[in-house]
Design a protein around this motif. Sequence first.
Motif, PDB file in Angstrom:
ATOM      1  N   SER A  99      93.510  61.543  16.825  1.00  4.98           N
ATOM      2  CA  SER A  99      93.292  62.034  15.466  1.00  4.98           C
ATOM      3  C   SER A  99      92.386  63.262  15.532  1.00  4.98           C
ATOM      4  O   SER A  99      91.603  63.418  16.481  1.00  4.98           O
ATOM      5  CB  SER A  99      92.640  60.944  14.610  1.00  4.98           C
ATOM      6  OG  SER A  99      91.291  60.742  14.996  1.00  4.98           O
ATOM      7  N   PHE A 100      92.475  64.112  14.547  1.00  3.54           N
ATOM      8  CA  PHE A 100      91.627  65.301  14.510  1.00  3.54           C
ATOM      9  C   PHE A 100      90.162  64.885  14.478  1.00  3.54           C
ATOM     10  O   PHE A 100      89.322  65.464  15.162  1.00  3.54           O
ATOM     11  CB  PHE A 100      91.956  66.174  13.291  1.00  3.54           C
ATOM     12  CG  PHE A 100      91.086  67.388  13.201  1.00  3.54           C
ATOM     13  CD1 PHE A 100      91.368  68.511  13.972  1.00  3.54           C
ATOM     14  CD2 PHE A 100      89.972  67.410  12.373  1.00  3.54           C
ATOM     15  CE1 PHE A 100      90.552  69.633  13.921  1.00  3.54           C
ATOM     16  CE2 PHE A 100      89.164  68.533  12.308  1.00  3.54           C
ATOM     17  CZ  PHE A 100      89.452  69.646  13.082  1.00  3.54           C
ATOM     18  N   GLU A 101      89.856  63.872  13.679  1.00  2.93           N
ATOM     19  CA  GLU A 101      88.473  63.394  13.548  1.00  2.93           C
ATOM     20  C   GLU A 101      87.918  62.923  14.891  1.00  2.93           C
ATOM     21  O   GLU A 101      86.799  63.267  15.257  1.00  2.93           O
ATOM     22  CB  GLU A 101      88.415  62.252  12.527  1.00  2.93           C
ATOM     23  CG  GLU A 101      87.019  61.764  12.243  1.00  2.93           C
ATOM     24  CD  GLU A 101      87.010  60.663  11.203  1.00  2.93           C
ATOM     25  OE1 GLU A 101      86.711  59.511  11.579  1.00  2.93           O
ATOM     26  OE2 GLU A 101      87.289  60.951  10.028  1.00  2.93           O
ATOM     27  N   ALA A 102      88.705  62.176  15.647  1.00  2.00           N
ATOM     28  CA  ALA A 102      88.260  61.685  16.960  1.00  2.00           C
ATOM     29  C   ALA A 102      88.061  62.847  17.927  1.00  2.00           C
ATOM     30  O   ALA A 102      87.082  62.880  18.691  1.00  2.00           O
ATOM     31  CB  ALA A 102      89.267  60.694  17.533  1.00  2.00           C
ATOM     32  N   TYR A 103      88.955  63.809  17.885  1.00  2.00           N
ATOM     33  CA  TYR A 103      88.856  64.972  18.764  1.00  2.00           C
ATOM     34  C   TYR A 103      87.610  65.788  18.434  1.00  2.00           C
ATOM     35  O   TYR A 103      86.846  66.172  19.311  1.00  2.00           O
ATOM     36  CB  TYR A 103      90.115  65.824  18.632  1.00  2.00           C
ATOM     37  CG  TYR A 103      90.203  66.918  19.654  1.00  2.00           C
ATOM     38  CD1 TYR A 103      90.724  66.678  20.917  1.00  2.00           C
ATOM     39  CD2 TYR A 103      89.758  68.210  19.366  1.00  2.00           C
ATOM     40  CE1 TYR A 103      90.809  67.690  21.867  1.00  2.00           C
ATOM     41  CE2 TYR A 103      89.843  69.221  20.304  1.00  2.00           C
ATOM     42  CZ  TYR A 103      90.367  68.951  21.552  1.00  2.00           C
ATOM     43  OH  TYR A 103      90.442  69.948  22.484  1.00  2.00           O
ATOM     44  N   LEU A 104      87.413  66.049  17.150  1.00  2.00           N
ATOM     45  CA  LEU A 104      86.247  66.819  16.704  1.00  2.00           C
ATOM     46  C   LEU A 104      84.960  66.089  17.096  1.00  2.00           C
ATOM     47  O   LEU A 104      84.003  66.718  17.556  1.00  2.00           O
ATOM     48  CB  LEU A 104      86.303  67.039  15.187  1.00  2.00           C
ATOM     49  CG  LEU A 104      85.104  67.748  14.563  1.00  2.00           C
ATOM     50  CD1 LEU A 104      84.914  69.142  15.163  1.00  2.00           C
ATOM     51  CD2 LEU A 104      85.287  67.834  13.049  1.00  2.00           C
ATOM     52  N   PHE A 105      84.936  64.787  16.941  1.00  2.00           N
ATOM     53  CA  PHE A 105      83.750  64.012  17.308  1.00  2.00           C
ATOM     54  C   PHE A 105      83.465  64.140  18.808  1.00  2.00           C
ATOM     55  O   PHE A 105      82.321  64.321  19.216  1.00  2.00           O
ATOM     56  CB  PHE A 105      83.920  62.542  16.918  1.00  2.00           C
ATOM     57  CG  PHE A 105      82.707  61.706  17.209  1.00  2.00           C
ATOM     58  CD1 PHE A 105      81.541  61.873  16.475  1.00  2.00           C
ATOM     59  CD2 PHE A 105      82.721  60.759  18.219  1.00  2.00           C
ATOM     60  CE1 PHE A 105      80.407  61.117  16.739  1.00  2.00           C
ATOM     61  CE2 PHE A 105      81.596  60.001  18.498  1.00  2.00           C
ATOM     62  CZ  PHE A 105      80.442  60.177  17.750  1.00  2.00           C
ATOM     63  N   THR A 106      84.499  64.094  19.625  1.00  2.00           N
ATOM     64  CA  THR A 106      84.325  64.256  21.072  1.00  2.00           C
ATOM     65  C   THR A 106      83.786  65.640  21.403  1.00  2.00           C
ATOM     66  O   THR A 106      82.896  65.785  22.241  1.00  2.00           O
ATOM     67  CB  THR A 106      85.662  64.011  21.805  1.00  2.00           C
ATOM     68  OG1 THR A 106      86.114  62.686  21.506  1.00  2.00           O
ATOM     69  CG2 THR A 106      85.514  64.171  23.305  1.00  2.00           C
ATOM     70  N   VAL A 107      84.315  66.659  20.748  1.00  2.00           N
ATOM     71  CA  VAL A 107      83.815  68.022  20.962  1.00  2.00           C
ATOM     72  C   VAL A 107      82.329  68.085  20.595  1.00  2.00           C
ATOM     73  O   VAL A 107      81.521  68.639  21.344  1.00  2.00           O
ATOM     74  CB  VAL A 107      84.633  69.057  20.145  1.00  2.00           C
ATOM     75  CG1 VAL A 107      83.986  70.430  20.196  1.00  2.00           C
ATOM     76  CG2 VAL A 107      86.069  69.125  20.650  1.00  2.00           C
ATOM     77  N   CYS A 108      81.971  67.505  19.465  1.00  2.00           N
ATOM     78  CA  CYS A 108      80.572  67.508  19.027  1.00  2.00           C
ATOM     79  C   CYS A 108      79.680  66.745  20.014  1.00  2.00           C
ATOM     80  O   CYS A 108      78.582  67.208  20.348  1.00  2.00           O
ATOM     81  CB  CYS A 108      80.441  66.898  17.634  1.00  2.00           C
ATOM     82  SG  CYS A 108      81.115  67.935  16.314  1.00  2.00           S
ATOM     83  N   LYS A 109      80.149  65.598  20.477  1.00  2.00           N
ATOM     84  CA  LYS A 109      79.368  64.826  21.462  1.00  2.00           C
ATOM     85  C   LYS A 109      79.160  65.641  22.729  1.00  2.00           C
ATOM     86  O   LYS A 109      78.047  65.688  23.266  1.00  2.00           O
ATOM     87  CB  LYS A 109      80.084  63.513  21.814  1.00  2.00           C
ATOM     88  CG  LYS A 109      79.854  62.413  20.836  1.00  2.00           C
ATOM     89  CD  LYS A 109      80.435  61.071  21.189  1.00  2.00           C
ATOM     90  CE  LYS A 109      81.113  60.880  22.469  1.00  2.00           C
ATOM     91  NZ  LYS A 109      81.704  59.562  22.669  1.00  2.00           N
ATOM     92  N   ASN A 110      80.203  66.271  23.211  1.00  2.00           N
ATOM     93  CA  ASN A 110      80.080  67.071  24.432  1.00  2.00           C
ATOM     94  C   ASN A 110      79.134  68.252  24.232  1.00  2.00           C
ATOM     95  O   ASN A 110      78.324  68.564  25.110  1.00  2.00           O
ATOM     96  CB  ASN A 110      81.452  67.555  24.904  1.00  2.00           C
ATOM     97  CG  ASN A 110      82.308  66.425  25.447  1.00  2.00           C
ATOM     98  OD1 ASN A 110      81.806  65.373  25.817  1.00  2.00           O
ATOM     99  ND2 ASN A 110      83.603  66.638  25.475  1.00  2.00           N
ATOM    100  N   LEU A 111      79.218  68.900  23.087  1.00  2.00           N
ATOM    101  CA  LEU A 111      78.312  70.018  22.800  1.00  2.00           C
ATOM    102  C   LEU A 111      76.862  69.539  22.713  1.00  2.00           C
ATOM    103  O   LEU A 111      75.955  70.198  23.210  1.00  2.00           O
ATOM    104  CB  LEU A 111      78.713  70.715  21.488  1.00  2.00           C
ATOM    105  CG  LEU A 111      79.944  71.609  21.541  1.00  2.00           C
ATOM    106  CD1 LEU A 111      80.329  72.070  20.139  1.00  2.00           C
ATOM    107  CD2 LEU A 111      79.702  72.811  22.445  1.00  2.00           C
ATOM    108  N   TRP A 112      76.653  68.381  22.085  1.00  2.00           N
ATOM    109  CA  TRP A 112      75.285  67.867  21.956  1.00  2.00           C
ATOM    110  C   TRP A 112      74.724  67.462  23.325  1.00  2.00           C
ATOM    111  O   TRP A 112      73.582  67.751  23.642  1.00  2.00           O
ATOM    112  CB  TRP A 112      75.213  66.707  20.969  1.00  2.00           C
ATOM    113  CG  TRP A 112      73.802  66.226  20.805  1.00  2.00           C
ATOM    114  CD1 TRP A 112      73.310  64.988  21.090  1.00  2.00           C
ATOM    115  CD2 TRP A 112      72.678  66.982  20.318  1.00  2.00           C
ATOM    116  NE1 TRP A 112      71.965  64.933  20.824  1.00  2.00           N
ATOM    117  CE2 TRP A 112      71.558  66.145  20.346  1.00  2.00           C
ATOM    118  CE3 TRP A 112      72.524  68.288  19.870  1.00  2.00           C
ATOM    119  CZ2 TRP A 112      70.290  66.575  19.941  1.00  2.00           C
ATOM    120  CZ3 TRP A 112      71.263  68.711  19.471  1.00  2.00           C
ATOM    121  CH2 TRP A 112      70.174  67.858  19.516  1.00  2.00           C
TER     122      TRP A 112
END
Length: 187
Positions: A69-82
């Motif tokens: 899902s877009f939401e899951a993908y975006l969350f993973t991107v945010c986690k990796n950036l953090w």
Amino acid sequence: MNDPSFFLEGLISNNETVVKNIYEGSFRKVLSFIANNNGQKEDAEDIFQKALLQLVVRYKKERFVINTSFEAYLFTVCKNLWRRELNKSKKEVTNLTIVELKDDDEDIARAIVEQKRWELFTECLDKISDNCRVILKLFFEKVSYAKIVEKLHYNSETVARQRVFKCKNKLKELIRKDVRYRELTNI
């Protein structure tokens, strides 16, 4: 609309409704993750913005496909950036009289490469056996070998270590065979 490309196209066209839906659907989860991992609301806002910018830049350059899902993908991107931000702050020496400017384009490019590496890793992880996936998940979560023996009913820690070793090698082999591997290691 649950199609990830709908959200990516909406971001690129700066569709106000789509952007608002992305914030409403995802920001709270990102804020919670960052707050639980040594961050503040401002950090979450910055990371969320960087993630959206990273997605726009990458999608404009190459029309990639999101398999979750877009939401899951975006969350993973945010986690990796953090996580990247936390690692960077551990290594930085702070001098209050000097302000260092960073190149945002270079930062976005690095984040995109890291995300591509993560995608390659998770895709290859999905290709190995269920047993290996379970073992490696426990290993990556830093579960002790004693607990792995207990959970998976192995005879000894030596057996658990051998299984982890074999599964890690299988995963490495799959990653190295992928055509994207050379491209992502030469950057």
